[in-house]
Scaffold this active site. Sequence first.
Site, PDB file in Angstrom:
ATOM      1  N   HIS A  69      -9.063  49.084   7.896  1.00  0.00           N
ATOM      2  CA  HIS A  69      -8.837  48.598   9.262  1.00  0.00           C
ATOM      3  C   HIS A  69      -7.385  48.184   9.416  1.00  0.00           C
ATOM      4  CE1 HIS A  69      -9.437  46.330  12.970  1.00  0.00           C
ATOM      5  NE2 HIS A  69     -10.576  46.975  13.082  1.00  0.00           N
TER       6      HIS A  69
ATOM      7  N   ASP B  21     -17.864  49.985  11.466  1.00  0.00           N
ATOM      8  CA  ASP B  21     -18.562  51.269  11.568  1.00  0.00           C
ATOM      9  C   ASP B  21     -19.379  51.620  10.330  1.00  0.00           C
ATOM     10  OD1 ASP B  21     -17.602  51.852  14.111  1.00  0.00           O
ATOM     11  OD2 ASP B  21     -15.694  52.540  13.310  1.00  0.00           O
TER      12      ASP B  21
END
Length: 371
Positions: A253, A307
């Site tokens: 991320h 996710d």
Amino acid sequence: MELRKGLEDIAVKETSITYIDGELGRLYYRGYSIFDLAEFSNFEETAYLIWYGKLPNREELSEIREKLASKRELPPSVTKYLMEIKKDSNPMDVLRTAVSMLGVEDTDNSSIMEKSISITSKIPTIIAYFLRLRRGEDIVHPDESLSHAENFYYMVNGKRPSDLESKAMNAALILHMDHEMNASTFACLVVASTLSDIYSSVVAGISALKGPLHGGANSEALKQFMEIGDKEKAEEYVLSKLTKGERLMGFGHRIYKTYDPRAKILKGYAEGITKEKGIYNLYEVAQKVEEVGVKYLGSKGIYPNVDFYSGLVFYSLGFDADMFPTIFASARVVGWTAHVMEYLRNNRLIRPKAIYVGEIGRKYVPIDDRQ
Ligand SMILES: CC(C)(COP(=O)(O)OP(=O)(O)OC[C@H]1O[C@@H](n2cnc3c(N)ncnc32)[C@H](O)[C@@H]1OP(=O)(O)O)[C@@H](O)C(=O)NCCC(=O)NCCS
């Protein structure tokens, strides 16, 4: 003039909506920890919190519930469009067009807040109608007696959710509701700053979310688990991917350099709900991929993101994998519209600069004299 590719580390506005601590892996909406909201709150209450800046009292909560429940049905033109559109259309394209049509249909003079509530209320209906129509099933009309999350599940599956499904649906939507100045939220602001309308802003947000670098990794993560199929094969799969220089989907991320807190929460729901659905083997594969991924990537600050487990949860809730980004949009619309309203309170047209690196003063050549 300094060039900042991807506008990295550039602030576009002050906000009191969301705070992310990427080093410690913490996320707060209006100052409340995401862990508390996912555990104790529900879609309507957290949406109210994000829109109005405070938790609602009983009266305010029933008012927002009632508003969201009463606006779910679509104008006939939009339902007709969903019936006629090609069944293999990209669900994000379908959602984008349907929201645009809602804008054409909405001619009343209500506030941006009222319109935001109406759009938020209708997006699940668009998704569920398209999902069922392309499966060749009859649409299930919204049921006003159900909460936002339960009704979403009901319109997709044609039955009411179990307690765990309802809790998982609420938590998954809450966890996707806002995430500070991501690409789609910025896209919404660019449109809003020209004093365009809220439907156009949301259409811009959906358009930006569609891209695989933003809203599309959840289905890829699920595909990985299905491809591996057996937890004993997970380590070999991850190693072969990393040796080939490929990316592990659902890992890494831009902001979080540790566990994304949303991944931690969704993991708990994925465990329970895959058990309830009889697909616990997929959860076991995911858990092993997580363990191996952290072993090899953790030292670089690459950990599971939102996710990684959300696809397992959405799949267990009855959604098709290519629909996952639309569920993301159904929640993120709350953040998009809240950021638009916050920005417009102190609006300034968003108009950055580009650094010109071409030639100037070139001589115009008539077409017959060109090479
Ligand atoms: C999300 C993402 C784009 C953020 O990346 P970023 O902050 O821009 O970092 P970069 O793409 O510059 O990558 C930095 C390094 O980490 C590595 N890396 C990042 N994510 C990785 C992953 N998922 N698997 C393997 N390696 C990864 C890159 O290969 C790069 O290595 P290098 O320095 O040796 O070349 C990236 O982590 C990614 O592509 N993840 C997979 C897709 C995904 O899950 N997206 C959902 C995000 S919520």
